[in-house]
Design a protein around this motif. Sequence first.
Motif, short mmCIF file in Angstrom:
data_model
loop_
_atom_site.label_atom_id
_atom_site.label_comp_id
_atom_site.label_asym_id
_atom_site.label_seq_id
_atom_site.Cartn_x
_atom_site.Cartn_y
_atom_site.Cartn_z
N THR A 179 3.89 -1.46 -1.34
CA THR A 179 4.24 -2.14 -0.10
C THR A 179 2.99 -2.77 0.49
O THR A 179 2.04 -2.07 0.82
CB THR A 179 4.84 -1.13 0.91
N PRO A 180 2.95 -4.11 0.63
CA PRO A 180 1.76 -4.75 1.22
C PRO A 180 1.53 -4.28 2.66
O PRO A 180 2.48 -3.95 3.39
CB PRO A 180 2.11 -6.24 1.18
N GLY A 181 0.26 -4.24 3.06
CA GLY A 181 -0.07 -3.81 4.41
C GLY A 181 0.72 -4.56 5.47
O GLY A 181 0.83 -5.78 5.43
N GLY A 182 1.27 -3.82 6.43
CA GLY A 182 2.06 -4.39 7.51
C GLY A 182 3.54 -4.46 7.23
O GLY A 182 4.33 -4.75 8.15
N ASN A 183 3.97 -4.19 5.99
CA ASN A 183 5.39 -4.27 5.63
C ASN A 183 6.08 -2.91 5.72
O ASN A 183 5.44 -1.87 5.74
CB ASN A 183 5.56 -4.83 4.22
N TRP A 184 7.40 -2.97 5.77
CA TRP A 184 8.25 -1.79 5.72
C TRP A 184 8.97 -1.77 4.39
O TRP A 184 9.49 -2.80 3.94
CB TRP A 184 9.30 -1.83 6.83
N SER A 185 9.03 -0.59 3.76
CA SER A 185 9.86 -0.41 2.57
C SER A 185 10.74 0.81 2.78
O SER A 185 10.73 1.43 3.85
CB SER A 185 9.00 -0.30 1.31
N SER A 186 11.53 1.15 1.74
CA SER A 186 12.60 2.15 1.93
C SER A 186 13.40 1.78 3.18
O SER A 186 13.73 2.63 4.02
CB SER A 186 12.04 3.56 2.06
N TYR A 187 13.69 0.50 3.28
CA TYR A 187 14.41 0.01 4.45
C TYR A 187 15.42 -1.02 3.99
O TYR A 187 15.09 -1.86 3.16
CB TYR A 187 13.43 -0.62 5.46
N PRO A 188 16.68 -0.98 4.47
CA PRO A 188 17.17 -0.08 5.51
C PRO A 188 17.18 1.38 5.06
O PRO A 188 17.22 1.65 3.86
CB PRO A 188 18.61 -0.58 5.74
N PRO A 189 17.15 2.31 6.03
CA PRO A 189 17.22 3.73 5.67
C PRO A 189 18.47 3.97 4.83
O PRO A 189 19.53 3.37 5.07
CB PRO A 189 17.30 4.45 7.02
N HIS A 190 18.34 4.85 3.86
CA HIS A 190 19.45 5.12 2.96
C HIS A 190 19.45 6.61 2.61
O HIS A 190 18.49 7.33 2.89
CB HIS A 190 19.32 4.27 1.69
N VAL A 239 6.24 2.88 6.16
CA VAL A 239 5.54 1.82 6.87
C VAL A 239 4.08 1.78 6.42
O VAL A 239 3.36 2.79 6.51
CB VAL A 239 5.60 2.05 8.39
N ALA A 240 3.63 0.63 5.95
CA ALA A 240 2.23 0.44 5.54
C ALA A 240 1.46 -0.15 6.71
O ALA A 240 1.85 -1.17 7.27
CB ALA A 240 2.14 -0.48 4.33
N ALA A 241 0.35 0.48 7.09
CA ALA A 241 -0.47 -0.04 8.18
C ALA A 241 -1.04 -1.40 7.80
O ALA A 241 -1.38 -1.64 6.64
CB ALA A 241 -1.60 0.93 8.50
N PRO A 242 -1.15 -2.32 8.75
CA PRO A 242 -1.75 -3.62 8.44
C PRO A 242 -3.12 -3.47 7.79
O PRO A 242 -3.94 -2.66 8.22
CB PRO A 242 -1.84 -4.30 9.81
N GLY A 243 -3.35 -4.24 6.73
CA GLY A 243 -4.62 -4.21 6.04
C GLY A 243 -4.73 -3.15 4.96
O GLY A 243 -5.73 -3.10 4.24
N HIS A 244 -3.71 -2.28 4.83
CA HIS A 244 -3.76 -1.19 3.87
C HIS A 244 -2.48 -1.17 3.05
O HIS A 244 -1.41 -0.76 3.55
CB HIS A 244 -3.93 0.16 4.58
N ASP A 245 -2.56 -1.63 1.81
CA ASP A 245 -1.39 -1.56 0.93
C ASP A 245 -1.03 -0.11 0.68
O ASP A 245 -1.90 0.77 0.58
CB ASP A 245 -1.67 -2.26 -0.40
N MET A 246 0.28 0.15 0.56
CA MET A 246 0.79 1.50 0.34
C MET A 246 1.44 1.59 -1.04
O MET A 246 2.20 0.71 -1.43
CB MET A 246 1.83 1.85 1.43
N TYR A 247 1.13 2.67 -1.73
CA TYR A 247 1.78 3.02 -3.00
C TYR A 247 2.52 4.32 -2.81
O TYR A 247 1.99 5.25 -2.18
CB TYR A 247 0.73 3.19 -4.10
N TYR A 248 3.73 4.41 -3.34
CA TYR A 248 4.34 5.72 -3.47
C TYR A 248 5.11 5.83 -4.77
O TYR A 248 5.65 4.86 -5.30
CB TYR A 248 5.20 6.13 -2.27
N LEU A 249 5.06 7.03 -5.30
CA LEU A 249 5.76 7.41 -6.52
C LEU A 249 6.99 8.20 -6.10
O LEU A 249 6.87 9.20 -5.39
CB LEU A 249 4.83 8.26 -7.39
N ASN A 250 8.16 7.73 -6.51
CA ASN A 250 9.42 8.41 -6.21
C ASN A 250 9.88 9.20 -7.43
O ASN A 250 9.99 8.65 -8.52
CB ASN A 250 10.53 7.42 -5.86
N VAL A 251 10.15 10.50 -7.24
CA VAL A 251 10.66 11.36 -8.29
C VAL A 251 12.00 11.91 -7.82
O VAL A 251 12.07 12.52 -6.75
CB VAL A 251 9.70 12.52 -8.60
#
Length: 297
Positions: free
Chosen positions: A162-173, A240-252
């Motif tokens: 998720t690029p910095g400033g973006n929301w992922s896992s959205y919409p909530p599910h 939510v990824a903070a602006p300027g900081h890309d976020m990575y997550y691994l889903n298991v």
Amino acid sequence: MSTEFHIRAGEAADGPYELDIDPGRAGWGHASLRVLALPPGGSHAFATGDSEWIVLPLNGGCSVAVQGGGTYELAGRKDVFSGVTDFAYVPRDAEARVSSAAGGRFALTGARCTRRLPARYGAASDVPVELRGTGNCSRQVNNFGAAGVFECDKLIAVEVLTPGGNWSSYPPHKHDECRPGEESELEEIYYFEIASAHGSEGLGYQRVTPSGNGRGTDVLAEVRSGDAVLIPDGWHGPSVAAPGHDMYYLNVMAGPGEERAWLICDHPEHGWIRDTWPGQAVDPRLPLYDAPAGDTR
């Protein structure tokens, strides 16, 4: 809100594992995640027991030797923000050894299962890279262990960037009850790494709200590199990824259903956001990278 579902970096360390979450630690029945740290020249042997596993390099390369199943050389990658990686599948009821000449960190994504499938190599070039959402909901999904992409018995695993400033896992599910053809019952682990920038450590936020099923999971967590969030049930998102900081997550993910499928139900108050996506462009920062062409071995 409970803090039992937010595991901070180091809180579930055990020996060579920076993170060791099994069904007993999580209080559920199926999904596991370990993060193995090896020094240069290091190796680690483990028994798979009643679970199938995918060995996924986070940074660095390694070899994975499976007793009676061959040895797989993984080129790996510099880090999770630099490229798609190859991986190795290790079946249940096996002995395996992970070795790394240069050292590195390796995720072991696992799920209790019944079928014993053959050990296999997964090429980075075969990993589908998907761009999901648009605008500030844009994110990248590396579907290395997705249902319908790579065969497992129960395990489903993907990477999300998720690029910095973006929301992922959205919409909530959610996926916490079995409704054939509509929703799967799946436990889920989120493991986070956040890109640093300008000398500052990155951070992000993860929300989970109760759905009325299971344990009433309710989480609002500030997450940093090495953190994990357990999701036995509930509406999850946003991440939510903070602006300027890309976020990575691994889903298991894993669950009790006979069908290995990722079927989700959008939150009824927020699902409308999907209807706005066709009118917006995908974030131009994506993809952060594509899968390489050809076999990386």
